[in-house]
Design an enzyme around this catalytic site. Structure first.
Site, PDB file in Angstrom:
ATOM      1  N   HIS A 105      13.192   5.782  16.711  1.00  0.00           N
ATOM      2  CA  HIS A 105      12.120   4.791  16.829  1.00  0.00           C
ATOM      3  C   HIS A 105      11.201   4.920  15.614  1.00  0.00           C
ATOM      4  O   HIS A 105      10.871   3.925  14.960  1.00  0.00           O
ATOM      5  CB  HIS A 105      11.351   5.015  18.135  1.00  0.00           C
ATOM      6  CG  HIS A 105      10.038   4.296  18.200  1.00  0.00           C
ATOM      7  ND1 HIS A 105       9.938   2.931  18.359  1.00  0.00           N
ATOM      8  CD2 HIS A 105       8.756   4.748  18.126  1.00  0.00           C
ATOM      9  CE1 HIS A 105       8.653   2.578  18.380  1.00  0.00           C
ATOM     10  NE2 HIS A 105       7.914   3.653  18.238  1.00  0.00           N
ATOM     11  N   ASP A 156       8.927 -16.339 -10.920  1.00  0.00           N
ATOM     12  CA  ASP A 156       9.704 -15.472 -10.043  1.00  0.00           C
ATOM     13  C   ASP A 156       9.286 -14.041 -10.332  1.00  0.00           C
ATOM     14  O   ASP A 156       8.332 -13.810 -11.067  1.00  0.00           O
ATOM     15  CB  ASP A 156      11.214 -15.659 -10.264  1.00  0.00           C
ATOM     16  CG  ASP A 156      12.019 -15.351  -8.988  1.00  0.00           C
ATOM     17  OD1 ASP A 156      11.903 -14.218  -8.472  1.00  0.00           O
ATOM     18  OD2 ASP A 156      12.726 -16.238  -8.492  1.00  0.00           O
ATOM     19  N   TRP A 165      10.852  11.878  13.366  1.00  0.00           N
ATOM     20  CA  TRP A 165      10.994  11.128  12.109  1.00  0.00           C
ATOM     21  C   TRP A 165      10.600  11.990  10.923  1.00  0.00           C
ATOM     22  O   TRP A 165      10.995  11.736   9.800  1.00  0.00           O
ATOM     23  CB  TRP A 165      10.174   9.830  12.158  1.00  0.00           C
ATOM     24  CG  TRP A 165       8.757   9.961  11.698  1.00  0.00           C
ATOM     25  CD1 TRP A 165       7.702  10.401  12.432  1.00  0.00           C
ATOM     26  CD2 TRP A 165       8.235   9.672  10.388  1.00  0.00           C
ATOM     27  NE1 TRP A 165       6.560  10.399  11.684  1.00  0.00           N
ATOM     28  CE2 TRP A 165       6.835   9.952  10.424  1.00  0.00           C
ATOM     29  CE3 TRP A 165       8.788   9.211   9.200  1.00  0.00           C
ATOM     30  CZ2 TRP A 165       6.008   9.781   9.312  1.00  0.00           C
ATOM     31  CZ3 TRP A 165       7.958   9.022   8.092  1.00  0.00           C
ATOM     32  CH2 TRP A 165       6.581   9.312   8.159  1.00  0.00           C
ATOM     33  N   SER A 171      15.904   1.485  -2.796  1.00  0.00           N
ATOM     34  CA  SER A 171      15.463   0.092  -2.677  1.00  0.00           C
ATOM     35  C   SER A 171      13.969  -0.025  -2.921  1.00  0.00           C
ATOM     36  O   SER A 171      13.500  -0.896  -3.670  1.00  0.00           O
ATOM     37  CB  SER A 171      15.825  -0.433  -1.287  1.00  0.00           C
ATOM     38  OG  SER A 171      15.128  -1.609  -0.996  1.00  0.00           O
ATOM     39  N   SER A 172      13.185   0.879  -2.316  1.00  0.00           N
ATOM     40  CA  SER A 172      11.729   0.834  -2.479  1.00  0.00           C
ATOM     41  C   SER A 172      11.328   1.084  -3.918  1.00  0.00           C
ATOM     42  O   SER A 172      10.405   0.446  -4.443  1.00  0.00           O
ATOM     43  CB  SER A 172      11.058   1.900  -1.618  1.00  0.00           C
ATOM     44  OG  SER A 172      11.128   1.568  -0.265  1.00  0.00           O
ATOM     45  N   HIS A 218       1.965  11.632   3.442  1.00  0.00           N
ATOM     46  CA  HIS A 218       0.638  11.081   3.578  1.00  0.00           C
ATOM     47  C   HIS A 218       0.434   9.825   2.733  1.00  0.00           C
ATOM     48  O   HIS A 218       0.009   8.801   3.267  1.00  0.00           O
ATOM     49  CB  HIS A 218      -0.495  12.094   3.384  1.00  0.00           C
ATOM     50  CG  HIS A 218      -1.695  11.464   3.943  1.00  0.00           C
ATOM     51  ND1 HIS A 218      -1.967  11.460   5.296  1.00  0.00           N
ATOM     52  CD2 HIS A 218      -2.575  10.628   3.374  1.00  0.00           C
ATOM     53  CE1 HIS A 218      -3.013  10.672   5.500  1.00  0.00           C
ATOM     54  NE2 HIS A 218      -3.404  10.162   4.361  1.00  0.00           N
ATOM     55  N   GLU A 253       2.643   7.889   2.046  1.00  0.00           N
ATOM     56  CA  GLU A 253       3.467   6.891   2.736  1.00  0.00           C
ATOM     57  C   GLU A 253       2.656   6.094   3.752  1.00  0.00           C
ATOM     58  O   GLU A 253       2.810   4.873   3.859  1.00  0.00           O
ATOM     59  CB  GLU A 253       4.645   7.595   3.425  1.00  0.00           C
ATOM     60  CG  GLU A 253       5.379   6.783   4.477  1.00  0.00           C
ATOM     61  CD  GLU A 253       6.150   5.615   3.905  1.00  0.00           C
ATOM     62  OE1 GLU A 253       6.300   5.553   2.670  1.00  0.00           O
ATOM     63  OE2 GLU A 253       6.585   4.751   4.689  1.00  0.00           O
ATOM     64  N   TYR A 285      -0.433   5.419   3.622  1.00  0.00           N
ATOM     65  CA  TYR A 285      -1.291   4.486   2.893  1.00  0.00           C
ATOM     66  C   TYR A 285      -0.476   3.363   2.283  1.00  0.00           C
ATOM     67  O   TYR A 285      -0.925   2.231   2.192  1.00  0.00           O
ATOM     68  CB  TYR A 285      -2.139   5.234   1.854  1.00  0.00           C
ATOM     69  CG  TYR A 285      -3.188   6.019   2.566  1.00  0.00           C
ATOM     70  CD1 TYR A 285      -3.022   7.372   2.824  1.00  0.00           C
ATOM     71  CD2 TYR A 285      -4.308   5.384   3.085  1.00  0.00           C
ATOM     72  CE1 TYR A 285      -3.955   8.058   3.571  1.00  0.00           C
ATOM     73  CE2 TYR A 285      -5.239   6.063   3.814  1.00  0.00           C
ATOM     74  CZ  TYR A 285      -5.068   7.411   4.058  1.00  0.00           C
ATOM     75  OH  TYR A 285      -5.984   8.095   4.793  1.00  0.00           O
ATOM     76  N   SER A 328      -7.904  -9.248   3.415  1.00  0.00           N
ATOM     77  CA  SER A 328      -8.835  -9.740   2.399  1.00  0.00           C
ATOM     78  C   SER A 328      -8.534 -11.167   1.970  1.00  0.00           C
ATOM     79  O   SER A 328      -9.385 -11.834   1.407  1.00  0.00           O
ATOM     80  CB  SER A 328      -8.802  -8.833   1.166  1.00  0.00           C
ATOM     81  OG  SER A 328      -9.391  -7.595   1.474  1.00  0.00           O
ATOM     82  N   HIS A 368      -3.311  18.168   5.985  1.00  0.00           N
ATOM     83  CA  HIS A 368      -3.999  17.992   7.264  1.00  0.00           C
ATOM     84  C   HIS A 368      -2.983  17.747   8.379  1.00  0.00           C
ATOM     85  O   HIS A 368      -3.333  17.709   9.543  1.00  0.00           O
ATOM     86  CB  HIS A 368      -5.057  16.877   7.224  1.00  0.00           C
ATOM     87  CG  HIS A 368      -4.524  15.494   7.013  1.00  0.00           C
ATOM     88  ND1 HIS A 368      -5.044  14.633   6.093  1.00  0.00           N
ATOM     89  CD2 HIS A 368      -3.529  14.800   7.624  1.00  0.00           C
ATOM     90  CE1 HIS A 368      -4.404  13.481   6.129  1.00  0.00           C
ATOM     91  NE2 HIS A 368      -3.472  13.559   7.059  1.00  0.00           N
ATOM     92  N   HIS A 369      -1.702  17.581   8.022  1.00  0.00           N
ATOM     93  CA  HIS A 369      -0.655  17.505   9.027  1.00  0.00           C
ATOM     94  C   HIS A 369      -0.175  18.898   9.375  1.00  0.00           C
ATOM     95  O   HIS A 369       0.722  19.054  10.204  1.00  0.00           O
ATOM     96  CB  HIS A 369       0.530  16.700   8.490  1.00  0.00           C
ATOM     97  CG  HIS A 369       0.169  15.302   8.096  1.00  0.00           C
ATOM     98  ND1 HIS A 369       0.178  14.246   8.981  1.00  0.00           N
ATOM     99  CD2 HIS A 369      -0.239  14.781   6.910  1.00  0.00           C
ATOM    100  CE1 HIS A 369      -0.192  13.135   8.342  1.00  0.00           C
ATOM    101  NE2 HIS A 369      -0.450  13.438   7.096  1.00  0.00           N
ATOM    102  N   THR A 380     -12.779   3.797   2.954  1.00  0.00           N
ATOM    103  CA  THR A 380     -12.258   2.952   4.028  1.00  0.00           C
ATOM    104  C   THR A 380     -13.406   2.233   4.726  1.00  0.00           C
ATOM    105  O   THR A 380     -13.327   1.033   5.018  1.00  0.00           O
ATOM    106  CB  THR A 380     -11.470   3.798   5.035  1.00  0.00           C
ATOM    107  OG1 THR A 380     -10.582   4.647   4.331  1.00  0.00           O
ATOM    108  CG2 THR A 380     -10.675   2.914   5.975  1.00  0.00           C
ATOM    109  N   LYS A 434     -14.596  -0.712   2.769  1.00  0.00           N
ATOM    110  CA  LYS A 434     -13.793  -1.931   2.949  1.00  0.00           C
ATOM    111  C   LYS A 434     -14.169  -2.655   4.238  1.00  0.00           C
ATOM    112  O   LYS A 434     -14.316  -3.882   4.266  1.00  0.00           O
ATOM    113  CB  LYS A 434     -12.304  -1.596   2.952  1.00  0.00           C
ATOM    114  CG  LYS A 434     -11.808  -1.138   1.586  1.00  0.00           C
ATOM    115  CD  LYS A 434     -10.309  -0.962   1.568  1.00  0.00           C
ATOM    116  CE  LYS A 434      -9.572  -2.264   1.325  1.00  0.00           C
ATOM    117  NZ  LYS A 434      -9.608  -2.698  -0.077  1.00  0.00           N
ATOM    118  N   ARG A 477       3.495  15.884  22.309  1.00  0.00           N
ATOM    119  CA  ARG A 477       4.344  14.737  21.991  1.00  0.00           C
ATOM    120  C   ARG A 477       5.791  15.174  21.913  1.00  0.00           C
ATOM    121  O   ARG A 477       6.121  16.357  21.901  1.00  0.00           O
ATOM    122  CB  ARG A 477       3.895  14.066  20.690  1.00  0.00           C
ATOM    123  CG  ARG A 477       3.935  14.954  19.477  1.00  0.00           C
ATOM    124  CD  ARG A 477       3.326  14.307  18.259  1.00  0.00           C
ATOM    125  NE  ARG A 477       4.171  13.323  17.626  1.00  0.00           N
ATOM    126  CZ  ARG A 477       4.131  13.008  16.338  1.00  0.00           C
ATOM    127  NH1 ARG A 477       3.254  13.614  15.557  1.00  0.00           N
ATOM    128  NH2 ARG A 477       4.903  12.089  15.842  1.00  0.00           N
TER     129      ARG A 477
END
Lengths: 532, 368
Positions: free
Chosen positions: A83, A112, A148, A175-176, A259, A261, A263, A274, A308-309, A334, A337, A456
């Protein structure tokens, strides 16, 4: 392929009608048009979203009541792992790339993307990767069940499904990376004359910054999963203490990717918000320059907070303090914004069509996720709730009520530009309210579960967690079913509906996408517009 | 004083009976650190709550007052350096204010010096091992496994109040003493987590970490493994019984006596009947979860033992039990007697009526 000059394009257009673009399957397989490729990314990501959603419903079915009723625990762990993998790499990321493909050339007045053929390859890498991911369920041992985040050394115990997932992640990473190269080059080189960087729409800014983040960290993920692969099969001991390695090193490498990722998954969402809020407030975006600087600050800070993880892994005090302070610091840009969006709304003249509902809903619910993020940043509190449902609540608030709601809002916002038809406003509002209500029923109780101590990735739980788990499962089914309404709305809009004018929301901000017809023609801005 | 007030609110908000005391908030704290964390959390909730109300008060007011249907005309202001500075600096100061008390707690949580008692906690797939290393009770060593019967998990019997949070051998510590907990693991990463103590520490294979707690109240406190560790991640709880100093001394004496008595002599020859009886118990506690009570395993996942060639081939059987294979963990943590008993049991259970016996000495020899 260098930038094409206007003359060449103008000449090309005349004899183009005879072979305007291929039709049938060739149009899609050989696509080099950013609109077609964008469309394919969006359909791919929506399909993966539904697949990932079914896995989530499997999880919530098992967790509806205490006890093991439906799935064996090892299969349950496959569900939670896949998932996550499918939603992150198959749904959210490709969806934003789809938006990038459709809208960046339109917004900067380019014909293009810079590398149209590489763009094709970037997309077509994804379906085989998705097949590998789905196929991993059917190999001996099933899909990988290590979460994951794929922590070592648990990953060494997994069957061949793990190797399929590693291969798929490598493909999606490639790809990314190619997509990011394309986006950066396009934005830096192909803006219409007069469009300086500080005149560029916010959506393009957020994608420019996101693309740099992707380039920086996708190779790091590739490193982590390759080391996992060699530890599994080629006798290395990167993460095996008995061989001189360190399981915690995997976590450092993974989260150095992981991390930024997250963002990567939220900055384009900020860009979409925006775009939407000023149009429906009939007022320019407040503090454009600040928004650019805040986005850049968030991106830079995202590189120095990864541990922090890992507050419970046993790092020294100085490490805990540093990562706590750095993480808390991200709250500042943040917050800036959020305040800027509010100031855009303030003293505007607002209407609340579906895109605006999702945008305002985003601001409300994403901010809640932001608060729980700040609470998690406090190391002592994190040590209590790490690896509990409090974390699950936090990241679903920012990824679902954040990224996904922004994607929905953006879809309603630009769907008439893509299809030429207005979407059904009444149904759109239904989709919003159903999603909003069921989302909160599903994920709000998870805060309580986590605080009370429910870990979890648990297939079963003590009796005291039963009530909230039941509520969460009911909410999840409601949320999942509501997304079928979205599918219906999108298909309905493609097939027909009131004709959409070029500037169907009457945007006054001068965005270039509002100067072309709806649907946008196959080729747009073959002659670059001049931006004042 | 503020801290005591917060603590009172926290305890009052805690749920009623049941092994897990809390429904909405963190577990009722029984250590100073856990109390600090409660306090920090309330502080964060209140500050964030105030900001939430303020910010969304403004937003919902704006949604109501500045809507086109109300005739609002859009203003055209779109930037203000002054305002940007203000709403950057103020949150920055708030964040610094939050970080200061948190810093104090981080430092306190890391100070494991001067412990009265040191216990090593080892995470296994899927149970905990406790070794009392230093202090009163030194030398005590035992495994702590989930004791919830499988019938409850499978829905064949009603679930008790301590479903999934009960073990056969609880960790016993004296009240009011500083206990240093050293964590490590045997296979993959686990995490030792007791919410009431405010303690969570990863147990990493091949590495040693530590944490500490000083429980201030007598009672039984329950936690669960908090790092995904494979199929039975949800089935390896932690139970800590905090007792008075006198009760602790009594427990230490009892435990040492029991350990000496139960210490099986691996060189004594055991009979088939003795091994089968013991083996059935070991099987139920350790093997049944995967290989099932009827020895049929799970198709595609766990091989059947009934009619298995590996079971009938003693060297192969010993090797796989000591070394593990794929998803099957190594069982070398069990004693030679337990291993020999369960090996004998499966050789003679269901259709495997071999009459064969595996002696503990065979496992002892194979370990070298």
């Amino acid at each position: 392929m260098s930038a094409v000059t206007p003359d060449r394009i103008a000449g090309h257009a005349h004899d183009e009608h005879a072979h305007d673009h291929p039709h049938g399957w060739r149009r899609w397989l050989y696509a080099t048009n950013h609109k077609d490729i964008g469309t394919m990314y969006l359909w791919f990501s929506f399909t993966m979203f539904l697949v990932g959603g079914v896995l989530a419903l499997g999880i919530r079915t098992e967790l509806f009541q205490p006890g093991l009723q439906v799935f064996a625990p090892e299969f349950f762990n496959q569900l939670t792992t896949m998932h996550g993998v499918i939603m992150v790499f198959g749904a959210i990321m490709p969806a934003f790339v789809g938006f990038a493909n459709w809208m960046i050339p339109l917004q900067i007045g380019a014909p293009d993307m810079a590398f149209a053929r590489m763009n094709n390859f970037s997309f077509w890498l994804l379906p085989p990767a998705a097949l590998l991911i789905v196929a991993s369920f059917f190999v001996p041992g099933g899909a990988t069940a290590a979460g994951w985040t794929l922590y070592a050394p648990l990953t060494v115990q997994m069957g061949p499904g793990m190797d399929l997932a590693i291969f798929a992640l490598h493909i999606m990473g490639a790809s990314s990376i190619m997509g990011s190269i394309n986006i950066i080059t396009t934005i830096l080189n192909m803006r219409a004359p007069g469009m300086t960087l500080m005149k560029m729409p916010m959506f393009c800014w957020t994608w420019l910054i996101t693309a740099y983040l992707l380039l920086a960290v996708m190779p790091v993920l590739a490193g982590a999963i390759t080391m996992t692969l060699t530890d599994r099969h080629f006798g290395t001991s990167f993460f095996n203490a008995a061989g001189g390695g360190d399981p915690v090193m995997y976590q450092h490498i993974f989260w150095f990717f992981g991390h930024p990722e997250v963002y990567i998954m939220i900055l384009p969402a900020f860009g979409i918000i925006s775009q939407i809020v000023p149009v429906f407030a009939r007022k320019p975006l407040f503090g454009y320059a600040s928004m650019v600087y805040a986005t850049a600050s968030i991106a830079i800070l995202s590189f120095i907070v990864w541990a922090h993880h890992m507050f419970t892994t046993g790092m020294p005090v100085t490490g805990q303090l540093f990562f706590m302070y750095a993480t808390m610091l991200i709250a500042v840009p943040t917050g800036v914004k959020i305040f800027n969006w509010l100031a855009t709304m303030w003293k505007g003249s607002m209407t609340f069509e579906t895109p605006m509902l999702f945008a305002v809903g985003f601001i409300f619910v994403f901010t809640m996720g932001g608060f729980t993020g700040l609470i998690l940043a406090m190391a002592p509190i994190d040590i209590q709730v790490q690896d509990t449902y409090y974390v699950v609540a936090h990241f679903h608030y920012v990824l679902v009520a954040g990224s996904l709601f922004a994607l929905f809002g953006g879809t309603y916002y630009w769907l008439p530009k893509w299809t030429g038809h207005m979407y059904d406003e009444k149904l759109g509002k239904w989709h919003f309210w159903l999603s909003m209500i069921f989302f909160n029923i599903t994920f709000f109780p998870m805060h309580f579960l986590g605080l009370a101590g429910m870990p979890r990735r648990y297939a079963d739980y003590p009796m005291q967690f039963a009530d909230f788990n039941m509520i969460v499962s009911i909410g999840a089914f409601g949320f999942g079913l509501s997304q079928l309404l979205f599918l219906y709305i999108v298909v309905k809009t493609i097939k027909g509906g009131p004709k959409a004018a070029p500037n169907y929301f009457d945007a006054k901000d001068g965005g270039l996408e509002w100067t072309v017809p709806s649907p946008a023609p196959f080729h747009t801005f073959e002659t670059p517009p001049v931006v004042k | 004083m503020l801290r005591t007030a917060f603590a009172a609110i926290a305890l009052a908000a805690a749920g009623s009976a049941g092994a897990i005391q809390s429904k909405y908030n963190l577990a009722p704290p029984v250590t100073a650190i856990a109390r600090d964390i409660h306090w920090l959390h309330w502080m964060m909730l209140i500050i964030c709550g105030v900001i939430f109300v303020a910010v969304f008060g403004v937003m919902f007011y704006s949604i109501w007052a500045h809507r086109k249907s109300k005739g609002a005309q859009p203003a055209d202001f779109h930037e203000s350096t002054k305002v940007e500075v203000v709403w950057t600096v103020i949150p920055f100061l708030i964040v610094i204010g939050m970080a200061l008390p948190a810093t104090k707690t981080v430092v306190a949580m890391k100070d494991t010096t001067n412990a009265d008692l040191t216990i090593k906690v080892t995470g296994y797939q899927w149970k905990w091992g406790y070794d009392y290393l230093k202090g009163e009770g030194e030398g005590i060593s035992f495994l702590s496994t989930l004791s919830t019967p499988r019938e409850q998990i499978e829905g064949k019997a009603p679930k008790s109040n301590t479903y999934l949070i009960e073990v056969d051998n609880e960790l016993v510590v004296p009240v009011g003493k500083k206990v240093r907990v050293i964590t490590t693991a045997n296979d993959v990463i686990h995490a030792w987590y007791v919410p009431a103590f405010g303690v969570k520490q990863d147990a990493i294979p091949g590495f040693v970490r530590d944490t500490w707690f000083r429980a201030e109240k007598i009672g039984t406190y329950r936690g669960q493994c908090a790092e995904l560790c494979g199929r039975d991640h949800a089935f390896m709880p932690i139970v800590v019984r905090v007792v008075s100093q006198e009760d602790y001394t009594k427990w230490v004496a009892e435990k040492k006596t029991a350990m000496a008595a139960a210490a099986d002599d691996p060189n004594k020859p055991w009979t088939l009947a003795e091994l089968q009886e013991r083996g059935a118990k070991v099987y139920a506690a350790n093997c049944q979860a995967c290989h099932q009570a009827n020895g049929q395993g799970v198709k595609g996942a766990f091989p059947p033992l009934d009619g298995s060639a590996v079971v009938m081939n003693t060297p192969q059987q010993i090797a796989i039990m000591l070394n593990g294979k794929g998803a099957m963990p190594s069982w070398k943590g069990l004693s030679d007697v337990e291993l020999a008993a369960v090996a004998t049991y499966v050789k003679n259970a269901w259709g495997n009526k071999s009459g064969a016996v595996v002696e503990p000495a065979e496992f002892k020899a194979a370990r070298k």
